[in-house]
Structure formats: structure tokens, C-alpha cells
Design a protein around this motif. Sequence first.
Motif, PDB file in Angstrom:
ATOM      1  N   VAL A   1      79.988 165.275  24.444  1.00 54.48           N
ATOM      2  CA  VAL A   1      78.969 164.315  24.644  1.00 54.48           C
ATOM      3  C   VAL A   1      79.193 163.018  25.644  1.00 54.48           C
ATOM      4  O   VAL A   1      80.580 162.869  25.889  1.00 54.48           O
ATOM      5  N   ASP A   2      78.410 162.301  26.207  1.00 56.91           N
ATOM      6  CA  ASP A   2      78.755 161.274  26.993  1.00 56.91           C
ATOM      7  C   ASP A   2      79.677 160.367  26.300  1.00 56.91           C
ATOM      8  O   ASP A   2      79.471 159.855  25.043  1.00 56.91           O
ATOM      9  N   PRO A   3      80.606 159.862  27.153  1.00 55.54           N
ATOM     10  CA  PRO A   3      81.653 158.834  26.328  1.00 55.54           C
ATOM     11  C   PRO A   3      80.963 157.596  25.807  1.00 55.54           C
ATOM     12  O   PRO A   3      81.469 156.940  24.945  1.00 55.54           O
ATOM     13  N   ALA A   4      79.764 157.212  26.330  1.00 56.29           N
ATOM     14  CA  ALA A   4      79.162 155.926  25.768  1.00 56.29           C
ATOM     15  C   ALA A   4      78.856 156.055  24.571  1.00 56.29           C
ATOM     16  O   ALA A   4      78.415 155.086  23.672  1.00 56.29           O
ATOM     17  N   CYS A   5      78.956 157.602  23.851  1.00 57.92           N
ATOM     18  CA  CYS A   5      78.587 157.579  22.398  1.00 57.92           C
ATOM     19  C   CYS A   5      79.676 156.872  21.463  1.00 57.92           C
ATOM     20  O   CYS A   5      79.090 156.701  20.490  1.00 57.92           O
ATOM     21  N   HIS A   6      80.637 156.616  21.952  1.00 60.60           N
ATOM     22  CA  HIS A   6      81.792 155.955  21.243  1.00 60.60           C
ATOM     23  C   HIS A   6      81.397 154.615  20.838  1.00 60.60           C
ATOM     24  O   HIS A   6      81.700 153.852  19.886  1.00 60.60           O
ATOM     25  N   GLY A   7      80.360 154.040  21.633  1.00 65.32           N
ATOM     26  CA  GLY A   7      79.997 152.685  21.430  1.00 65.32           C
ATOM     27  C   GLY A   7      78.375 152.887  20.773  1.00 65.32           C
ATOM     28  O   GLY A   7      78.117 151.356  20.557  1.00 65.32           O
ATOM     29  N   MET A   8      77.993 153.907  20.458  1.00 67.43           N
ATOM     30  CA  MET A   8      76.802 153.673  19.957  1.00 67.43           C
ATOM     31  C   MET A   8      76.652 153.929  18.301  1.00 67.43           C
ATOM     32  O   MET A   8      77.445 154.693  17.689  1.00 67.43           O
ATOM     33  N   ASP A   9      75.963 153.018  17.729  1.00 64.33           N
ATOM     34  CA  ASP A   9      75.492 153.099  16.193  1.00 64.33           C
ATOM     35  C   ASP A   9      74.209 153.839  16.265  1.00 64.33           C
ATOM     36  O   ASP A   9      73.692 154.420  17.415  1.00 64.33           O
ATOM     37  N   PRO A  10      73.546 154.449  15.308  1.00 61.96           N
ATOM     38  CA  PRO A  10      72.349 155.104  14.973  1.00 61.96           C
ATOM     39  C   PRO A  10      71.343 154.571  16.011  1.00 61.96           C
ATOM     40  O   PRO A  10      70.475 155.487  16.405  1.00 61.96           O
ATOM     41  N   ILE A  11      70.987 153.330  15.559  1.00 65.07           N
ATOM     42  CA  ILE A  11      69.747 152.619  16.403  1.00 65.07           C
ATOM     43  C   ILE A  11      70.145 152.818  17.840  1.00 65.07           C
ATOM     44  O   ILE A  11      68.960 153.169  18.578  1.00 65.07           O
ATOM     45  N   ALA A  12      71.251 152.666  18.535  1.00 70.05           N
ATOM     46  CA  ALA A  12      71.655 152.661  19.844  1.00 70.05           C
ATOM     47  C   ALA A  12      71.286 154.296  20.294  1.00 70.05           C
ATOM     48  O   ALA A  12      70.898 154.388  21.380  1.00 70.05           O
ATOM     49  N   ALA A  13      71.748 155.100  19.474  1.00 67.51           N
ATOM     50  CA  ALA A  13      71.639 156.416  20.107  1.00 67.51           C
ATOM     51  C   ALA A  13      70.148 157.053  19.977  1.00 67.51           C
ATOM     52  O   ALA A  13      69.604 157.642  20.703  1.00 67.51           O
ATOM     53  N   LEU A  14      69.444 156.480  18.908  1.00 67.86           N
ATOM     54  CA  LEU A  14      68.009 156.865  19.000  1.00 67.86           C
ATOM     55  C   LEU A  14      67.256 156.084  19.928  1.00 67.86           C
ATOM     56  O   LEU A  14      65.983 156.687  20.618  1.00 67.86           O
ATOM     57  N   ASP A  15      67.634 154.950  20.350  1.00 68.61           N
ATOM     58  CA  ASP A  15      66.896 154.265  21.332  1.00 68.61           C
ATOM     59  C   ASP A  15      67.263 155.255  22.802  1.00 68.61           C
ATOM     60  O   ASP A  15      66.011 155.334  23.488  1.00 68.61           O
TER      61      ASP A  15
END
Length: 379
Positions: free
Chosen positions: A200-214
Motif C-alpha cells: 500500500v501507499d506509505p501514506a497509509c502509515h499516517g492514516m486512521d480509519p477516517i482518513a483512509a475512508l475519506d
Amino acid sequence: MAETRTLRGMTWSDPRGYDPLVAASAAFRDRHPHVRIDWDKRSLQRFESTPVDELAATYDLMIIDHPHVGEVVAQNCLLPIDRHGDPALLEQLASETVGKSFHSYFYGGHQWALPVDAACQVQAIRPDLCDAPLTDLSAVIAEARAGRVLLPLRPPHVLMCFFTLMANLGTPFPVSRDGALDPANGRRTMEALQALSDAVDPACHGMDPIAALDALADGSRAAMIPFTYLYAPYAQAGYRPNRLSYHDIPAAGLSGPLGSALGGTGLAVSARTAHPELCTEFALWVASAGMQSGLYTANNGQPGNALAWADATVNARTGNAYHQTRMSHEAAWLRPRHAGYMGFQEEASHILLDALTGKATHDSALSALHARFLESFPA
């Protein structure tokens, strides 16, 4: 004229956590015209980490996370719901729970909160970009390598993914100091989580569920999130630019969508409130089937009551999100809840991130997880 009594409540800032309680509090004034409930809110990250005793010093009512209950008992900061709650009503709510949601707030012989919101890790997809949910983890990893998968890995959600995968593979993480972490299953879990993390995109390491769903709802490439907590409003028309659809988790093991790490929230009463009976009445009312199926879900709420989960109108509003994830919720895994667990949850998340980013080996991470878990129990 009777003097207005003002109660203070603390919830979390997502519309799912705030809007239904504000609506319920306004309606509660029809029952008690001289009672006002004002709600403050905090971020998801603070909701997951703020000690309950800090909140109980200021607020009458609080939305809490069930892994805090061991600390709640040790600190004596919440009022047991069963102190003033009608036993028959409590028994009814226990029979109407989704999975282990009601039980998750029972500890040390008392009920410390009522499940007004049920959730566990589920699968979210973009129906316009993904023909159907995936049922097998190997297919998810292939989609991830094609750049079509997001995964929230910000602490503590990297640990929640680890917990879900481990339980789904057949040997859950221990919940007591007498339990053992199965090394073979631990390695399989780390390998699966590593494969997802690498793809997955390295940005996922900074994502909580809300950020990922957005990101899933707003973007044009990612088509799915295999493990993320249910946020039913994203399945409502017009909530975000693109409507999401929720389904049971894909399986890594051979027994289907079992073992998802239980989430959700409970409504609790401070031990310091000057109005314990009134607060308990409000909590019981909000958790009731009628409220949960009606006003609560009509205002972005995600119910914890099973009768609301089965309601046709409630499901129609969210694209059948509750019907389509019911198996994952009923078969969800209950996290440890002892005093000391919350500190472990934070440290364990960083142990896993170190392993996933090459700063530690999988075996050393598993050893550190088990050692720190044992240390988390009171002496």
C-alpha cells in the motif's frame, strides 16, 4: 419555575459520534423540560488515548472505548450503570446486543457503559471501482500490489489489523497473563501484515480509519480497504463524493470472517455526577431499540442495538451496511481490558511499525509484544 439542570457530556468529533447524541439530548428535553445536556467533542486519536478518569472529573456523561474498563474499575471513576439502572431493562439490552458489544463493558461484576455504537474491522469498497468484495486475503494482496488498496496503519490501528489477522488465522492474541502467543501463527500474521504494508501507499502509515475512508471516498484509484472500522455514514447517499459499501472482512484463515477486533463505543456515567439517576436514565434511553432504530440512526448514528441492525429502514439508509457486515460483528474478537492494557496498546503499535519498516525483525517484534503484554498487568 423549576431551575434548569445542565449536564455535560464528552464524545468524539466525527458526525457518527456527535450528531446523534446532540439530537437525543434535544429530544430528552421533551421528557425532562428542565434538563439540558451540552456535548463537547475530541478527535478520534484523543478518544482512543485519553484516560477516562480525566474526563470523569469534568463531565457527567462520556462516550468511552471498552478497553478502558479495567482502568475504570481500578480508578473508581465511573458509576456502574447497574447501580441505578432497572435490571429488567439491562437484561433486555444484553439480549439485544450485537456480538460482544454489551459484554465488552461488563467487568468486575458491573456494567460500566451501554453500547450505543457497535463496530469492528470490516471491508469497505467503492462499488463503482470494485465489482464485489473480496473474500480471500491473497486476492487483497494482489489488489494492493496493483495500487488499489488502502489500509489504516496509524497507531493503534496497525495493532488492530494484527489482532484481526491473528484471530482470523485461528490462534488469537492472548487476553490474560496466562495466555501464550502462538509463534507459528504470529509469524504468519506478521508475514501477511508485511505483505499488505509493503504494497500500500506509505501514506497509509499516517492514516486512521477516517482518513483512509475519506481517501477511498474522495479518490479515483483506490477501490477498497480490507480492514477498517465500520463508519456507516460513508455508505449514505451524499455523505461524501462517492458512496462506499461495507462487507465482511476477507479471510486469511479457513473459517470465514471471524476474529475481527471489536470496536464501537459505550455511553458511561461519571462517578462524580450530581445527577446519577438522570444520567443513567438517559444512557438506557439512548441504548434502547426504539431510539437506536429511529432518531439515533437518522442523525448519522451507528447503532449498537441488534434490533436497529436488523431494521429495514436503517439498512436502506446505509446500503445494507449492517446486514452485510453482521457476521464479522457477531464473530468479532474482544481485546484485553485489564488495567495496564492501554499503555500496552500504544507501545505494541510502535513495536509493529518498527518491524514493518525494517527496524526490527518479525521474531524480535513478536517477542517484544509478548514480553510487553505480560509487563502490562499490575504486579
